[in-house]
Each structure stands twice: as structure tokens, then as C-alpha cells.
Design a protein around this motif. Structure first.
Motif, PDB file in Angstrom:
ATOM      1  N   ARG A  77      24.596  52.676  26.827  1.00  0.00           N
ATOM      2  CA  ARG A  77      23.967  51.733  27.841  1.00  0.00           C
ATOM      3  C   ARG A  77      24.567  52.497  28.796  1.00  0.00           C
ATOM      4  NH1 ARG A  77      28.043  48.671  30.624  1.00  0.00           N
ATOM      5  NH2 ARG A  77      30.031  49.113  29.905  1.00  0.00           N
ATOM      6  N   HIS A  78      23.705  52.092  30.142  1.00  0.00           N
ATOM      7  CA  HIS A  78      23.925  52.699  31.270  1.00  0.00           C
ATOM      8  C   HIS A  78      24.838  51.749  32.051  1.00  0.00           C
ATOM      9  CE1 HIS A  78      20.855  55.817  31.173  1.00  0.00           C
ATOM     10  NE2 HIS A  78      19.999  54.912  30.446  1.00  0.00           N
ATOM     11  N   GLU A  79      25.913  52.291  32.635  1.00  0.00           N
ATOM     12  CA  GLU A  79      27.083  51.635  33.547  1.00  0.00           C
ATOM     13  C   GLU A  79      26.834  51.748  35.076  1.00  0.00           C
ATOM     14  OE1 GLU A  79      31.777  50.935  33.869  1.00  0.00           O
ATOM     15  OE2 GLU A  79      30.765  52.651  32.391  1.00  0.00           O
ATOM     16  N   ARG A  80      26.817  50.746  35.769  1.00  0.00           N
ATOM     17  CA  ARG A  80      26.439  50.633  37.041  1.00  0.00           C
ATOM     18  C   ARG A  80      27.817  51.416  37.897  1.00  0.00           C
ATOM     19  NH1 ARG A  80      22.377  49.966  40.191  1.00  0.00           N
ATOM     20  NH2 ARG A  80      23.945  49.398  41.753  1.00  0.00           N
ATOM     21  N   LEU A  81      27.407  52.110  38.726  1.00  0.00           N
ATOM     22  CA  LEU A  81      28.720  52.823  39.490  1.00  0.00           C
ATOM     23  C   LEU A  81      29.073  52.019  40.919  1.00  0.00           C
ATOM     24  CD1 LEU A  81      27.272  56.605  39.333  1.00  0.00           C
ATOM     25  CD2 LEU A  81      28.986  55.493  37.767  1.00  0.00           C
ATOM     26  N   VAL A  82      30.160  52.422  41.181  1.00  0.00           N
ATOM     27  CA  VAL A  82      30.826  51.845  42.366  1.00  0.00           C
ATOM     28  C   VAL A  82      31.733  52.732  43.059  1.00  0.00           C
ATOM     29  CG1 VAL A  82      31.084  49.135  41.444  1.00  0.00           C
ATOM     30  CG2 VAL A  82      32.889  50.890  41.094  1.00  0.00           C
ATOM     31  N   VAL A  83      31.949  52.270  44.297  1.00  0.00           N
ATOM     32  CA  VAL A  83      32.802  53.358  45.261  1.00  0.00           C
ATOM     33  C   VAL A  83      34.189  52.784  45.372  1.00  0.00           C
ATOM     34  CG1 VAL A  83      32.071  52.196  47.458  1.00  0.00           C
ATOM     35  CG2 VAL A  83      32.899  54.575  47.586  1.00  0.00           C
TER      36      VAL A  83
ATOM     37  N   THR B 280      23.568  54.707  38.193  1.00  0.00           N
ATOM     38  CA  THR B 280      24.169  54.334  36.996  1.00  0.00           C
ATOM     39  C   THR B 280      24.819  55.521  36.285  1.00  0.00           C
ATOM     40  OG1 THR B 280      22.258  54.507  35.679  1.00  0.00           O
ATOM     41  CG2 THR B 280      22.833  52.247  36.350  1.00  0.00           C
ATOM     42  N   SER B 281      25.706  55.399  35.375  1.00  0.00           N
ATOM     43  CA  SER B 281      26.302  56.602  34.341  1.00  0.00           C
ATOM     44  C   SER B 281      25.937  56.289  33.110  1.00  0.00           C
ATOM     45  CB  SER B 281      27.680  56.983  34.842  1.00  0.00           C
ATOM     46  OG  SER B 281      28.191  57.990  33.918  1.00  0.00           O
ATOM     47  N   PRO B 282      25.113  57.295  32.211  1.00  0.00           N
ATOM     48  CA  PRO B 282      25.135  56.631  30.802  1.00  0.00           C
ATOM     49  C   PRO B 282      26.554  56.915  30.021  1.00  0.00           C
ATOM     50  CG  PRO B 282      24.276  58.958  31.181  1.00  0.00           C
ATOM     51  CD  PRO B 282      24.685  58.439  32.569  1.00  0.00           C
ATOM     52  N   ILE B 283      26.735  55.964  29.116  1.00  0.00           N
ATOM     53  CA  ILE B 283      27.725  56.227  28.086  1.00  0.00           C
ATOM     54  C   ILE B 283      26.934  56.487  26.749  1.00  0.00           C
ATOM     55  CG2 ILE B 283      29.420  55.031  26.573  1.00  0.00           C
ATOM     56  CD1 ILE B 283      30.085  53.247  29.129  1.00  0.00           C
ATOM     57  N   ILE B 284      27.268  57.723  26.425  1.00  0.00           N
ATOM     58  CA  ILE B 284      26.676  58.399  25.218  1.00  0.00           C
ATOM     59  C   ILE B 284      27.440  58.741  24.001  1.00  0.00           C
ATOM     60  CG2 ILE B 284      25.401  60.511  24.721  1.00  0.00           C
ATOM     61  CD1 ILE B 284      24.784  60.901  27.517  1.00  0.00           C
ATOM     62  N   MET B 285      27.064  58.269  22.768  1.00  0.00           N
ATOM     63  CA  MET B 285      27.696  58.577  21.446  1.00  0.00           C
ATOM     64  C   MET B 285      27.141  59.862  20.999  1.00  0.00           C
ATOM     65  SD  MET B 285      28.802  56.477  18.247  1.00  0.00           S
ATOM     66  CE  MET B 285      27.238  56.802  17.101  1.00  0.00           C
ATOM     67  N   SER B 286      28.025  60.905  20.771  1.00  0.00           N
ATOM     68  CA  SER B 286      27.250  62.039  20.205  1.00  0.00           C
ATOM     69  C   SER B 286      27.920  62.310  18.817  1.00  0.00           C
ATOM     70  CB  SER B 286      27.648  63.291  21.042  1.00  0.00           C
ATOM     71  OG  SER B 286      27.239  63.147  22.362  1.00  0.00           O
ATOM     72  N   ARG B 287      27.264  63.031  17.891  1.00  0.00           N
ATOM     73  CA  ARG B 287      27.540  63.405  16.469  1.00  0.00           C
ATOM     74  C   ARG B 287      26.636  64.501  16.275  1.00  0.00           C
ATOM     75  NH1 ARG B 287      24.478  58.402  13.318  1.00  0.00           N
ATOM     76  NH2 ARG B 287      23.023  57.781  14.917  1.00  0.00           N
ATOM     77  N   ARG B 288      26.921  65.083  14.926  1.00  0.00           N
ATOM     78  CA  ARG B 288      26.398  66.308  14.390  1.00  0.00           C
ATOM     79  C   ARG B 288      25.008  65.550  13.778  1.00  0.00           C
ATOM     80  NH1 ARG B 288      31.647  67.183  13.361  1.00  0.00           N
ATOM     81  NH2 ARG B 288      31.774  65.751  11.457  1.00  0.00           N
TER      82      ARG B 288
ATOM     83  N   PRO C 256      22.220  44.743  25.269  1.00  0.00           N
ATOM     84  CA  PRO C 256      21.104  45.237  24.433  1.00  0.00           C
ATOM     85  C   PRO C 256      21.736  46.302  23.429  1.00  0.00           C
ATOM     86  CG  PRO C 256      20.350  45.414  26.685  1.00  0.00           C
ATOM     87  CD  PRO C 256      21.857  45.011  26.661  1.00  0.00           C
ATOM     88  N   ALA C 257      21.323  46.137  22.049  1.00  0.00           N
ATOM     89  CA  ALA C 257      21.980  46.760  21.199  1.00  0.00           C
ATOM     90  C   ALA C 257      21.191  48.129  21.066  1.00  0.00           C
ATOM     91  CB  ALA C 257      22.017  46.151  19.811  1.00  0.00           C
ATOM     92  N   PRO C 258      21.923  49.279  21.146  1.00  0.00           N
ATOM     93  CA  PRO C 258      21.007  50.565  20.997  1.00  0.00           C
ATOM     94  C   PRO C 258      20.421  50.746  19.545  1.00  0.00           C
ATOM     95  CG  PRO C 258      23.513  50.942  21.055  1.00  0.00           C
ATOM     96  CD  PRO C 258      23.565  49.373  21.037  1.00  0.00           C
TER      97      PRO C 258
END
Length: 306
Positions: A161-167, A266-274, A299-301
Motif C-alpha cells: 500500500r501507499h502510506e500518507r506522509l506527514v511533517v 506518500t511512501s510505499p510499503i513493499i514486501m520483497s522476496r526472491r 485494498p488487498a494486494p
């Protein structure tokens, strides 16, 4: 430079004496002194003020104590983990995570994964997004959760998902009392704190790009090692910091978080795998994420349980 050089150096630094360090290490003093001299020759600087009694560390010596201590602690931790793995018959699953993801949904996902697979020995390793790439390829972790897209055909990345950014502002900052979201342009002249300091590229570069894409060149006054250090610098009124909105859960009284009005900040939250990974535990983590997101109305990826 070898590990024994660092171990010998730390013993002398802690004992403030070559004689006591030699006794502690069960070696003769002359060979110990030669080892330290070899280390100094390789580094090109003196590590001890030998005229002082007891011995005193030079500036270079103090820096080496800090670095060598961390290095040897990590090595000892690695050896302990390997011994534990050798003696364990349970399957092992290792998750690498960027620190800021621990403020989002990741803790909940980990709890649900444990509940779904109690037979698995689950290990968590803190590492920023850029460090997760070689860790995955070398088999040191099984999945990674981070915020930076790194292109490599050997690694599959799924944006959860894309997470909103704040200051984050010091509580006494003049913008802290404002109402309503703030535009990034209003922060362009503020002293900016970014993290992590290294390695790069990282989330820090994402933040700088947000300003540059809008024609601003922010003044970066601090490059913190991690998010908690950055937040501490904000509290000390050293500057402001752009952070994921989930950090508001820290509920610090000396920090004020304000929303940003710019779209798509926003900033993405990413799951990485081989790439091509067939581990059932990686697939289980994907199913846990899908079920959790649906339960929360997010929303489900797609495809992460494949």
C-alpha cells in the motif's frame, strides 16, 4: 586487519593496560603489543596515548572502539543464531524490516503469522530497504519489508500500500499551532532532517525528491541514522522531518504531527522476496497480509500469496 586485531585492541582499550589485557587474553605481552602496532600501521594512526598512565585512547582509538564493538557484537549474534539453528529442528523464517514499517501494520502481521504457524521459528532482523536486497539474494532473510524500490531481476517486489506522509514539528514551532494540512512549499525554507544517513538510495532520497519535484531545494541540516534519532532531533528543535503517518502512534508530547495537503505525498510499503520463491512460509505471509487488509477494509494486494 583480522578479527583478532580488533579483539586484542578492545581488551587493551577496556583494561587501559597492555599487561592486564595480556593476562585477560592469556597471551604474552610482547605479541599483544605487536598485534596492536600492526593494526595501527594498517590504519595509519595511533590508537593509544602510551605516555599516559593509565593508557588513554586517542580520537582514532575512541572511534575504533565504537565501530569494533558493534562489529563484534553482530558477529557474536550471528554465531549464536547459527548455533541455535543447528540445534533446532523447527523450520526457520527470517523477516527483514525497515524500522519505520514497525509503526504501520507489520507488528500485527507478525503476530498473525505466528498464530498461523506456531511450529515455525520466526526471526526479525532490522535492516533498511537497500540492505534487504543482498540479504535476500544471499539467503539471510526470506522476506523484507521496506519503502524503497530497488530493481533487480532476482528479487520480486510487491507494493502492499501507499502510506500518507506527514511533517513532524517541534511543539513550539510556529507551524504547530496552524490548523489544516500544510503544503510542502510552506516547509521548503525550514531546516530539514532526513533519515537514514546511509546506505543510499533510501527513504531520505524519496523525501528530498518530493521537494525537488516541486521546484524546491530544502536545506538538509541533519542526516540521522534511523527514524527515532530523527524524531529526537525534531524534539530538540533542530529542524522538521517528513515521516510516514503511522509514526503518529508514538504519541510524543514534544512533537506535533501535521498532515500535508499535496496530493500523492506518500511512501510505499513493499514486501520483497526472491524471484521464484516456493517456500510455503512466504506464501503464508502473503495470505496473512491479504486476510488482514480485507478485514481492515484496505485494498488487498494481488498475487502476493502465489
Amino acid at each position: 586487519m583480522e578479527l583478532r586485531h580488533l579483539r586484542y585492541f578492545l581488551a587493551v582499550a577496556q583494561e587501559r593496560s597492555f599487561t592486564r589485557a595480556a593476562e585477560r587474553l592469556h597471551v604474552a605481552q610482547p605479541p599483544l603489543s605487536r598485534q596492536i602496532q600492526q593494526l595501527e600501521a594498517e590504519l595509519g594512526l595511533e590508537l593509544f596515548d602510551r605516555e599516559a598512565r593509565p593508557l588513554k585512547l586517542t580520537e582514532g582509538g575512541r572511534l575504533l572502539v565504537e565501530q569494533a564493538t558493534g562489529l563484534l557484537e553482530r558477529l557474536d549474534g550471528l554465531q549464536t543464531s547459527m548455533k541455535r539453528l543447528k540445534g533446532s529442528k523447527r523450520p526457520r523464517f527470517v523477516i527483514g524490516f525497515a524500522p519505520s514499517t514497525m509503526y504501520a501494520a507489520l507488528p500485527n502481521l507478525i503476530r498473525r503469522f505466528r498464530a498461523s504457524a506456531p511450529e515455525v521459528e520466526l526471526s526479525l532482523v532490522e535492516m533498511i530497504s537497500f540492505e534487504q536486497l543482498p540479504a535476500l539474494k544471499e539467503g539471510r532473510i526470506d522476506v523484507g519489508f521496506g519503502r524503497v524500490r530497488v530493481d533487480d531481476p532476482a528479487v520480486r517486489r510487491d507494493v502492499l500500500r501507499h502510506e500518507r506522509l506527514v511533517v513532524a514539528l517541534p511543539v513550539a514551532h510556529w507551524l504547530a499551532a496552524e490548523t489544516g494540512p500544510l503544503p510542502l512549499s510552506q516547509l521548503a525554507e525550514e531546516k530539514l532532517i532526513i533519515y537514514p544517513r546511509e546506505p543510499r538510495p533510501s527513504y531520505a532520497d524519496q523525501v528530498i525528491s518530493l521537494f525537488k519535484d516541486r521546484g524546491h531545494a530544502p536545506e538538509v541540516v541533519h542526516e540521522a541514522k534511523e527514524v527515532q534519532t530523527a524524531i529526537g532531533l525534531v524534539a530538540a528543535e533542530e529542524g522538521v522531518c517528513i515521516v510516514p503517518t503511522s509514526l503518529q502512534r508514538s504519541k510524543r508530547e514534544d512533537i506535533v504531527f501535521r498532515e500535508l495537503s499535496d496530493p500523492d505525498v506518500t511512501s510505499p510499503i513493499i514486501m520483497s522476496r526472491r524471484a521464484g520463491e516456493t517456500s510455503p512460509w512466504v506464501k503464508l505471509m502473503g495470505r496473512v497480509i491479504i486476510e488482514t487488509y480485507r478485514e481492515w477494509g484496505w485494498p488487498a494486494p494481488k498475487g502476493i500469496d502465489e
